[in-house]
Design a protein around this motif. Structure first.
Motif, mmCIF file in Angstrom:
data_model
loop_
_atom_site.group_PDB
_atom_site.id
_atom_site.type_symbol
_atom_site.label_atom_id
_atom_site.label_comp_id
_atom_site.label_asym_id
_atom_site.label_seq_id
_atom_site.Cartn_x
_atom_site.Cartn_y
_atom_site.Cartn_z
ATOM 1 N N VAL A 207 -5.221 -1.159 -1.660
ATOM 2 C CA VAL A 207 -5.515 -2.125 -2.828
ATOM 3 C C VAL A 207 -6.482 -3.446 -2.600
ATOM 4 O O VAL A 207 -7.003 -3.956 -3.092
ATOM 5 C CB VAL A 207 -4.490 -2.373 -3.958
ATOM 6 N N PRO B 241 -10.528 -3.518 -2.847
ATOM 7 C CA PRO B 241 -11.086 -3.439 -4.395
ATOM 8 C C PRO B 241 -10.551 -4.669 -5.239
ATOM 9 O O PRO B 241 -11.399 -5.007 -6.118
ATOM 10 C CB PRO B 241 -10.539 -2.102 -4.832
ATOM 11 N N VAL B 242 -9.654 -5.378 -4.722
ATOM 12 C CA VAL B 242 -9.032 -6.240 -5.624
ATOM 13 C C VAL B 242 -9.567 -7.555 -5.056
ATOM 14 O O VAL B 242 -10.037 -8.520 -5.915
ATOM 15 C CB VAL B 242 -7.345 -6.374 -5.654
ATOM 16 N N GLY C 218 -13.839 -6.724 -4.288
ATOM 17 C CA GLY C 218 -14.428 -5.693 -5.243
ATOM 18 C C GLY C 218 -15.048 -4.582 -4.301
ATOM 19 O O GLY C 218 -15.926 -4.185 -5.275
ATOM 20 N N THR D 189 -13.628 0.401 -4.985
ATOM 21 C CA THR D 189 -12.996 0.850 -6.085
ATOM 22 C C THR D 189 -13.564 2.115 -6.590
ATOM 23 O O THR D 189 -12.577 3.018 -6.834
ATOM 24 C CB THR D 189 -13.642 -0.094 -7.458
ATOM 25 N N HIS E 61 -11.360 5.004 -4.963
ATOM 26 C CA HIS E 61 -9.475 4.999 -5.446
ATOM 27 C C HIS E 61 -8.784 5.096 -4.049
ATOM 28 O O HIS E 61 -8.019 6.283 -4.064
ATOM 29 C CB HIS E 61 -9.762 6.339 -6.306
ATOM 30 N N TRP F 116 -6.301 3.826 -3.520
ATOM 31 C CA TRP F 116 -4.947 3.786 -3.635
ATOM 32 C C TRP F 116 -4.321 5.126 -3.785
ATOM 33 O O TRP F 116 -2.935 5.522 -3.955
ATOM 34 C CB TRP F 116 -4.628 2.931 -4.905
ATOM 35 N N THR G 128 -1.406 -8.468 -8.738
ATOM 36 C CA THR G 128 -2.865 -7.712 -8.827
ATOM 37 C C THR G 128 -3.129 -8.076 -10.310
ATOM 38 O O THR G 128 -4.260 -8.541 -10.236
ATOM 39 C CB THR G 128 -2.777 -6.171 -8.382
ATOM 40 N N GLU H 107 -11.406 -4.745 -15.018
ATOM 41 C CA GLU H 107 -11.275 -3.244 -14.886
ATOM 42 C C GLU H 107 -10.710 -2.545 -13.563
ATOM 43 O O GLU H 107 -10.089 -1.757 -13.722
ATOM 44 C CB GLU H 107 -12.622 -2.909 -15.225
ATOM 45 N N VAL H 108 -11.255 -3.442 -12.649
ATOM 46 C CA VAL H 108 -10.922 -2.952 -11.138
ATOM 47 C C VAL H 108 -9.229 -2.693 -11.049
ATOM 48 O O VAL H 108 -8.567 -2.013 -10.820
ATOM 49 C CB VAL H 108 -11.488 -3.745 -10.020
ATOM 50 N N SER H 109 -8.532 -4.124 -11.240
ATOM 51 C CA SER H 109 -7.086 -4.117 -11.428
ATOM 52 C C SER H 109 -6.438 -3.441 -12.315
ATOM 53 O O SER H 109 -5.419 -2.803 -11.996
ATOM 54 C CB SER H 109 -6.787 -5.569 -11.301
ATOM 55 N N TRP I 94 -6.367 0.068 -10.961
ATOM 56 C CA TRP I 94 -5.383 0.313 -9.818
ATOM 57 C C TRP I 94 -4.062 0.385 -10.548
ATOM 58 O O TRP I 94 -2.935 1.158 -10.079
ATOM 59 C CB TRP I 94 -5.651 -0.506 -8.958
#
Length: 391
Positions: free
Chosen positions: A192, A195-196, A199, A202, A205, A207, A246, A253-255, A258
């Motif tokens: 994670v 992406p967190v 950025g 993402t 995916h 995770w 997170t 939207e990203v967090s 996830w």
């Protein structure tokens, strides 16, 4: 439906209820995409907020599929590398390639699917050569331009295919030095960060790799591993901490994606582990037995084909309905109770043409039992992964 006295012995490895879980997850995805494709882009979400609040969580069927795959593939490597990869390729690739070919053919020969019309289908066209190549090599999840092009749900097949290679290269070696619960928590944390924090990644995916590991841990628990409460508590506390941080650090939207997918996957892993353990010990509740009922088992049986092909069929149905100018509620009702069932029926036909020739021995045994009108636990019912709805 067998009663309590009809349970198999604890040594039995087959879990009929998993097919029911898979079937329900696939149905949730279809219902969600039906709502998503209703009307113009975002129209259903804006004008039908109550329905959106109910069906909008259907995308969480994907992490459930990944957890199921981790659960069912935990011990598959013991059969040997050659058999493992051959089994995975035979099970996943032929239906996937056939569905990709059908999707491309629909776009090529159906004029409605060739031009943008302000619907959610617009993100699937135009088809590009790089996107086709990425789909053929199952790497479309590496780019946002490829991931949802042609046939949106196929990105998750690419993720699962990549995880199949990570199982022997990463997950099993790490399993030798780390407790399985801590391994799952660690991988969830590591995957994670990109992406967190920056950025990046993402669309891939990452995770979901951690959720696959969570499914592996669930399989070990089901087979009798006596996890200490401190191990379970530590793993869950760590995941909860990462989820919380997170959501506070990057509340977008990203967090959010996830957070929701990881949360759903962790809950699914715990539920599947508990159900399997109870099933082995002849104390599964009636609800677990119902998940192994004939209708739900059949839904799981055809779920991969349904997952692979439902999206372009739903999009076509929506485009055919638009000229009627129906109120959005009536449009959604037509999509849900007419178009979606027709799409599922077409997907089932696709199953018999493109997937059935490649099903494994366990699924052949299930098919015989379904045809006979019974589903009595048998020694031949050994668990194996059927991705979709991989996953």
């Amino acid at each position: 439906m067998p009663g309590a006295g009809a349970f198999p012995t604890p040594a039995r490895k087959g879990y009929p209820f998993l097919d029911g879980v898979r079937g329900l997850a696939a149905l949730a995805v279809v219902v969600y995409h039906t709502f998503l494709f209703t009307g113009l882009s975002n129209q259903s979400e804006e004008q039908l907020p109550i329905i959106h609040a109910i069906v909008g969580w259907g995308y969480l069927g994907v992490p459930v599929f990944i957890v199921l795959s981790g659960f069912l593939l935990r011990y598959s490597w013991q059969a040997g590398a050659k058999r493992y990869f051959r089994s995975r390729a035979r099970r996943i690739l032929p239906p996937y390639c056939a569905a990709l070919a059908v999707s491309l053919a629909l776009i090529a020969f159906v004029p409605l699917l060739q031009a943008e019309g302000g619907t959610d289908w617009d993100s699937k066209i135009p088809v590009t050569i790089p996107s086709v190549i990425a789909h053929l090599f199952l790497v479309q999840n590496f780019s946002g331009a490829w991931a949802v092009n042609i046939n949106g749900p196929m990105w998750s097949i690419a993720v699962e295919w990549q995880i199949y290679f990570l199982l022997p290269l990463l997950l099993l070696p790490l399993r030798k030095v780390l407790h399985p619960l801590l391994l799952a928590a660690l991988i969830l944390t590591v995957t994670v960060v990109p992406p967190v924090a920056i950025g990046a990644g993402t669309v891939a995916h990452p995770w979901l790799i951690g959720l696959f590991a969570a499914g592996m841990a669930a399989a070990e628990y089901a087979r009798g591993a006596h996890y200490k409460a401190m191990h379970v508590g530590a793993a869950l506390a760590w995941v909860a901490l990462v989820l919380g941080i997170t959501s506070l650090v990057k509340s977008d939207e990203v967090s959010g994606l996830w957070f929701s997918e990881t949360g759903a996957g962790v809950v699914a892993a715990i539920a599947i582990a508990l159900m399997a353990r109870a099933y082995n010990e002849n104390r599964a509740p009636r609800a677990v037995l119902l998940l192994g009922s004939k209708p739900l088992e059949y839904a799981g049986f055809v779920s991969y084909s349904v997952y692979l092909l439902h999206s372009p069929l739903l999009a076509l149905g929506n485009l055919l309905l638009l000229p009627l100018g129906l109120p959005i509620l009536a449009h959604w009702a037509a999509m849900t109770f007419v178009v979606a069932p027709l799409a599922i029926a077409a997907c089932i036909g696709f199953f018999y043409l493109a997937e059935k020739p490649f099903i494994n021995d366990r699924q052949k045994a299930i098919q015989r039992e379904l045809r006979a009108g019974s589903r009595t636990p048998t020694a031949s019912s050994q668990p194996t992964a059927t991705s979709r709805p991989a996953g």
